[in-house]
Write an enzyme that holds these catalytic residues in place. Structure first.
Site, PDB file in Angstrom:
ATOM      1  CB  VAL A 106      -0.934   0.005   1.242  1.00 46.41           C
ATOM      2  CG1 VAL A 106      -1.639   1.349   1.380  1.00 46.41           C
ATOM      3  CG2 VAL A 106      -1.961  -1.129   1.135  1.00 46.41           C
ATOM      4  CG  ASP A 150       9.846  -0.199   5.480  1.00 45.18           C
ATOM      5  OD1 ASP A 150       8.750  -0.442   4.956  1.00 45.18           O
ATOM      6  OD2 ASP A 150      10.452  -1.006   6.212  1.00 45.18           O
ATOM      7  CE  LYS A 209       9.842  -3.659   2.403  1.00 45.29           C
ATOM      8  NZ  LYS A 209       8.512  -3.530   3.038  1.00 45.29           N
ATOM      9  CG  ASN A 257     -11.311  -5.686   1.891  1.00 42.73           C
ATOM     10  OD1 ASN A 257     -11.621  -5.157   0.821  1.00 42.73           O
ATOM     11  ND2 ASN A 257     -10.079  -5.737   2.338  1.00 42.73           N
ATOM     12  CB  CYS A 302      -6.851  -7.715   1.941  1.00 48.43           C
ATOM     13  SG  CYS A 302      -5.483  -6.608   1.692  1.00 48.43           S
ATOM     14  CE  LYS A 359      -4.877  -9.256  -7.052  1.00 43.29           C
ATOM     15  NZ  LYS A 359      -5.854  -8.180  -7.057  1.00 43.29           N
TER      16      LYS A 359
HETATM   17  C1  UDX Z   1      -8.727  -6.851  -2.031  1.00 37.90           C
HETATM   18  C2  UDX Z   1      -9.817  -5.845  -2.383  1.00 37.90           C
HETATM   19  O1  UDX Z   1     -10.311  -6.136  -3.704  1.00 37.90           O
HETATM   20  C3  UDX Z   1      -9.214  -4.434  -2.371  1.00 37.90           C
HETATM   21  O2  UDX Z   1     -10.243  -3.486  -2.637  1.00 37.90           O
HETATM   22  C4  UDX Z   1      -8.609  -4.187  -0.988  1.00 37.90           C
HETATM   23  O3  UDX Z   1      -8.011  -2.891  -0.957  1.00 37.90           O
HETATM   24  C5  UDX Z   1      -7.555  -5.231  -0.675  1.00 37.90           C
HETATM   25  O4  UDX Z   1      -8.124  -6.546  -0.753  1.00 37.90           O
HETATM   26  P1  UDX Z   1      -6.698  -7.986  -3.236  1.00 37.90           P
HETATM   27  O5  UDX Z   1      -6.558  -8.714  -1.944  1.00 37.90           O
HETATM   28  O6  UDX Z   1      -5.514  -7.380  -3.869  1.00 37.90           O
HETATM   29  O7  UDX Z   1      -7.766  -6.777  -3.053  1.00 37.90           O
HETATM   30  O8  UDX Z   1      -7.290  -9.033  -4.278  1.00 37.90           O
HETATM   31  P2  UDX Z   1      -8.681  -9.269  -4.996  1.00 37.90           P
HETATM   32  O9  UDX Z   1      -8.533  -8.905  -6.418  1.00 37.90           O
HETATM   33  O10 UDX Z   1      -9.778  -8.682  -4.235  1.00 37.90           O
HETATM   34  O11 UDX Z   1      -8.774 -10.880  -4.889  1.00 37.90           O
HETATM   35  C6  UDX Z   1      -8.762 -11.455  -3.600  1.00 37.90           C
HETATM   36  C7  UDX Z   1      -8.841 -12.973  -3.761  1.00 37.90           C
HETATM   37  O12 UDX Z   1     -10.115 -13.337  -4.289  1.00 37.90           O
HETATM   38  C8  UDX Z   1      -7.798 -13.546  -4.703  1.00 37.90           C
HETATM   39  O13 UDX Z   1      -7.342 -14.783  -4.167  1.00 37.90           O
HETATM   40  C9  UDX Z   1      -8.585 -13.793  -5.991  1.00 37.90           C
HETATM   41  O14 UDX Z   1      -8.054 -14.860  -6.769  1.00 37.90           O
HETATM   42  C10 UDX Z   1      -9.937 -14.173  -5.422  1.00 37.90           C
HETATM   43  N1  UDX Z   1     -11.043 -13.935  -6.337  1.00 37.90           N
HETATM   44  C11 UDX Z   1     -11.299 -12.663  -6.742  1.00 37.90           C
HETATM   45  C12 UDX Z   1     -11.832 -14.997  -6.739  1.00 37.90           C
HETATM   46  O15 UDX Z   1     -11.585 -16.146  -6.371  1.00 37.90           O
HETATM   47  N2  UDX Z   1     -12.890 -14.759  -7.562  1.00 37.90           N
HETATM   48  C13 UDX Z   1     -13.187 -13.500  -8.002  1.00 37.90           C
HETATM   49  O16 UDX Z   1     -14.146 -13.350  -8.757  1.00 37.90           O
HETATM   50  C14 UDX Z   1     -12.361 -12.422  -7.582  1.00 37.90           C
END
Ligand code: UDX
Length: 438
Positions: free
Chosen positions: A11, A30, A35, A216, A268, A327
């Protein structure tokens, strides 16, 4: 404006670079000296699309600097942003505020002149009050407003989400602080057309803190919902991809976050769902929906690993693993379903060859030396495999040539936990194809 950002992770770093690009003088602080050194040399410490170029741009323009010292960054700051980690406490499941409290204590005596201290880390409701009391106790003369300014960026899209966030939520009742934040995001007017401008929502601090967790948790529940629907479709002979399409046409549901998979992961959703669930419990509120999603999502890992094992030879199966990151678009393997499945398969005696377009480095830090074979590309990974498992939704895997694949693998079995390939196509090439809900 002079901005200090404490914490240069997923972030803090994109936010710092973006704010420097907006024309602010940014100091990123940091504790990790390695880093800091790497960042000052212009090399990003995380993979994010577009971040390397942005980092180079703002370093060359002299608008950003990285340091380990609070003394260097805090005294001149008009705005201090807390972007430190709030990991899940392993026992209580609550968010651990250790880093937040330590940062508040350390920065307090260094504050000079009117300063806004904004918590960007995802924190339980009421954290703003804690930060405020730490600062006031440590430096009673501090002229400070503590506000909540939660982050909504998605990993893999951090740079895009900085410049084009769906919304900017600010939790404060101070007019003065409001003006600072309105000024901070003024540059958005230069590139966002009026009708597409990011909305700024000003609410009280606690509501702002809850908006983050509520968002979230809702997204995590939505993903768990479609995963359960996928199981139902499998059992009833329906196709979850068509079901999701039909559902998504309802504007109240929307098409996003209806892709079934091995379960949600990342730094998250698992952490934030637990934090709000356990915080609610401590307030005598039983959020059963979130609780069920947490348990169901954890259980899913075993079910997914079981599907792979069930479709591979019994003894020491040779399995090709495509995808390790939680992801696509990121090198982050924290709370990655793929990594949990890999560990489960290893415990079951499988011989794994793994490949991920970006996360091999981070995965190596999490897997025991010699426990898996690392391949340099898809073809090296699948060569001789008795089962191919697709675990992360990388675009690279969507376009795998099935002819080439069929000639390389030992046995033509694909367990596609992200529905990236077409079942029809795979079967036409002689594969036994297992998708999710299809
Ligand atoms: C999330 C929130 O989207 C973001 O707004 C917040 O600030 C931080 O947490 P992030 O954790 O980066 O973001 O990933 P995200 O794209 O939300 O995916 C989270 C998980 O859900 C991943 O493992 C992804 O593979 C999974 N996912 C997402 C699914 O399995 N299916 C989906 O349709 C979407």
């Amino acid at each position: 404006m002079n901005v200090a950002i404490i914490g240069t992770g997923y972030v803090g770093l994109p936010t710092g670079c973006g704010l420097a690009d907006f024309g602010n003088k940014v100091v990123c602080i940091d504790k990790d000296l390695k880093k800091i050194e790497q960042l000052n040399s212009g090399k990003s410490t995380i993979y994010e699309d577009g971040l390397d170029d942005l980092l180079k741009k703002v370093i060359d323009s002299g608008m950003i600097h990285f340091t380990a010292s609070m003394e260097e960054g805090i005294p001149n700051a008009d705005l201090v942003i807390l972007a430190v980690g709030t990991p899940m406490h392993p026992i209580t499941g609550l968010a651990d505020l250790g880093y937040i409290k330590a940062a508040a204590k350390e920065l307090a005596p260094l504050l000079s002149g009117y300063t806004v201290v904004a918590t960007k880390s995802t924190v339980p409701v009421g954290t703003g009050d804690i930060v405020e009391s730490i600062i006031k106790e440590t430096n009673p003369d501090a002229d400070v407003d503590v506000i909540s300014m939660p982050e909504f960026l998605r990993e893999g899209y951090a740079v895009n989400d900085f410049y084009f966030p769906d919304r900017i939520v600010v939790g404060t009742n101070s007019e003065k602080a409001r003006k600072v934040i309105e000024e901070l995001y003024e540059p958005m007017k230069n590139y966002q057309p009026e009708d597409k401008r990011t909305k700024m929502l000003f609410v009280d601090r606690k509501s702002s803190e809850v908006i983050k967790y509520a968002s979230n948790a809702f997204l995590a529940v939505k993903i768990h919902f479609i995963n359960e629907m996928a199981d139902f479709c499998e059992a009833s002979g329906a196709n979850v991809l068509d079901v999701a399409k039909g559902m998504g046409l309802d504007s109240r549901i929307g098409p996003k976050f209806l892709n079934p998979g091995p379960g949600y992961g990342g730094s998250c959703f698992p952490k934030d769902t637990n934090a709000i669930y356990h915080l609610a419990k401590s307030l005598d509120v039983d959020m059963t929906l979130i609780g069920d999603a947490i348990n169901g999502n954890n259980e899913r890992i075993k079910d997914m690993a079981g599907r792979i094992l069930f479709n591979a030879p019994l003894r020491n199966p040779k399995i090709a693993i495509l995808g390790l990151a939680f992801k696509n678009g990121t090198d982050d393997c924290r709370e990655s379903p793929a990594m949990d499945i890999v560990k489960y398969l290893l415990d079951s005696g499988a011989e794994l060859t793994v490949y991920d377009p970006k996360a091999m480095g981070t995965a190596k830090t999490l897997l025991a030396e010699g426990s898996v074979k690392y391949a340099n590309d898809v073809w090296e990974c699948v060569d001789g495999a008795e089962c191919v498992a697709i675990l992360t939704e990388w675009d690279e895997f969507r376009s795998i040539d099935l002819e080439t694949l069929a000639n390389l693998v030992e046995k033509k079995t694909i367990v596609d936990l992200r529905n990236l390939l077409s079942k029809k196509e795979a079967e036409a090439h002689g594969f036994k194809y297992l998708g999710i809900g299809v």
